[in-house]
Write a protein that holds these residues in place. Structure first.
Motif, PDB file in Angstrom:
ATOM      1  N   VAL A   1       9.922   7.835 -11.627  1.00  0.00           N
ATOM      2  CA  VAL A   1       9.996   6.867 -10.527  1.00  0.00           C
ATOM      3  C   VAL A   1       9.239   7.413  -9.325  1.00  0.00           C
ATOM      4  O   VAL A   1       9.497   8.545  -8.891  1.00  0.00           O
ATOM      5  N   LEU A   2       8.307   6.616  -8.814  1.00  0.00           N
ATOM      6  CA  LEU A   2       7.593   6.956  -7.589  1.00  0.00           C
ATOM      7  C   LEU A   2       7.597   5.724  -6.693  1.00  0.00           C
ATOM      8  O   LEU A   2       6.985   4.708  -7.014  1.00  0.00           O
ATOM      9  N   ASP A   3       8.333   5.815  -5.590  1.00  0.00           N
ATOM     10  CA  ASP A   3       8.412   4.717  -4.641  1.00  0.00           C
ATOM     11  C   ASP A   3       8.032   5.236  -3.262  1.00  0.00           C
ATOM     12  O   ASP A   3       8.796   5.968  -2.635  1.00  0.00           O
ATOM     13  N   LEU A   4       6.839   4.882  -2.826  1.00  0.00           N
ATOM     14  CA  LEU A   4       6.345   5.268  -1.503  1.00  0.00           C
ATOM     15  C   LEU A   4       6.086   4.020  -0.660  1.00  0.00           C
ATOM     16  O   LEU A   4       5.314   4.055   0.295  1.00  0.00           O
ATOM     17  N   SER A   5       6.737   2.923  -1.002  1.00  0.00           N
ATOM     18  CA  SER A   5       6.508   1.655  -0.318  1.00  0.00           C
ATOM     19  C   SER A   5       6.943   1.709   1.148  1.00  0.00           C
ATOM     20  O   SER A   5       7.756   2.544   1.540  1.00  0.00           O
ATOM     21  N   PHE A   6       6.370   0.808   1.932  1.00  0.00           N
ATOM     22  CA  PHE A   6       6.702   0.638   3.348  1.00  0.00           C
ATOM     23  C   PHE A   6       6.526   1.924   4.155  1.00  0.00           C
ATOM     24  O   PHE A   6       7.417   2.357   4.887  1.00  0.00           O
ATOM     25  N   ASN A   7       5.363   2.509   4.016  1.00  0.00           N
ATOM     26  CA  ASN A   7       4.945   3.655   4.804  1.00  0.00           C
ATOM     27  C   ASN A   7       3.576   3.328   5.383  1.00  0.00           C
ATOM     28  O   ASN A   7       3.196   2.161   5.459  1.00  0.00           O
ATOM     29  N   ALA A   8       2.849   4.333   5.793  1.00  0.00           N
ATOM     30  CA  ALA A   8       1.506   4.120   6.341  1.00  0.00           C
ATOM     31  C   ALA A   8       0.498   5.016   5.632  1.00  0.00           C
ATOM     32  O   ALA A   8      -0.405   5.567   6.261  1.00  0.00           O
ATOM     33  N   PHE A   9       0.657   5.157   4.305  1.00  0.00           N
ATOM     34  CA  PHE A   9      -0.311   5.942   3.546  1.00  0.00           C
ATOM     35  C   PHE A   9      -1.662   5.241   3.596  1.00  0.00           C
ATOM     36  O   PHE A   9      -1.740   4.011   3.625  1.00  0.00           O
ATOM     37  N   SER A  10      -2.730   6.026   3.601  1.00  0.00           N
ATOM     38  CA  SER A  10      -4.081   5.468   3.652  1.00  0.00           C
ATOM     39  C   SER A  10      -4.962   6.235   2.675  1.00  0.00           C
ATOM     40  O   SER A  10      -4.525   7.169   2.019  1.00  0.00           O
TER      41      SER A  10
END
Length: 134
Positions: A100-109
């Motif tokens: 599981v990888l959940d990095l949603s709702f951040n500001a990754f670019s």
């Protein structure tokens, strides 16, 4: 003469202990800390718990879950909504047991690393609501 042997033994033990302390963190923890270096904004809750002095990230690192019977293997990384900015580094693929990888709702670019395609155990991936390109 015996005193010199004892001194040498103590020096050796001290050196061995310091080498152990430097390499105390397991490989999954090292991969996570490598990811952290790509981030330009990291909340204090992550900075304070992601600690190289722990032998494994499974004990108390925010957003990290490990395999129930193999406590050294990270199986889930959920950092949704933490406001993290920066890039997702290729080190993500060094988490070999990640499901599981959940990095949603951040500001990754930047671009999503192609190495993520090597994460063959990944079952759930959520990178939505970021600024990825490419």
């Amino acid at each position: 003469m015996a005193i010199f042997a004892v001194i040498r033994l103590l020096r050796f033990l001290c050196l061995s202990a310091s080498v152990y302390a430097v390499s105390a963190l397991n490989s999954d923890g090292t991969a996570l800390l490598s990811l952290l270096r790509h981030w330009t904004l990291t909340p204090p809750s992550i900075k304070s718990t992601w600690n190289a002095s722990h032998p494994t990230p499974c004990s108390s690192w925010v957003g990290v879950q490990c395999h129930p019977s193999h406590q050294f293997f990270v199986v889930s990384l959920n950092l949704s909504g933490y406001g993290i900015s920066g890039q997702l580094g290729p080190e993500i693929s060094r988490l070999y047991h990640l499901t599981v990888l959940d990095l949603s709702f951040n500001a990754f670019s930047g671009s999503i690393p192609s190495q993520l395609g090597n994460s063959t155990r990944l079952q759930h991936l959520d990178l939505s609501s970021n600024n990825f390109s490419g």
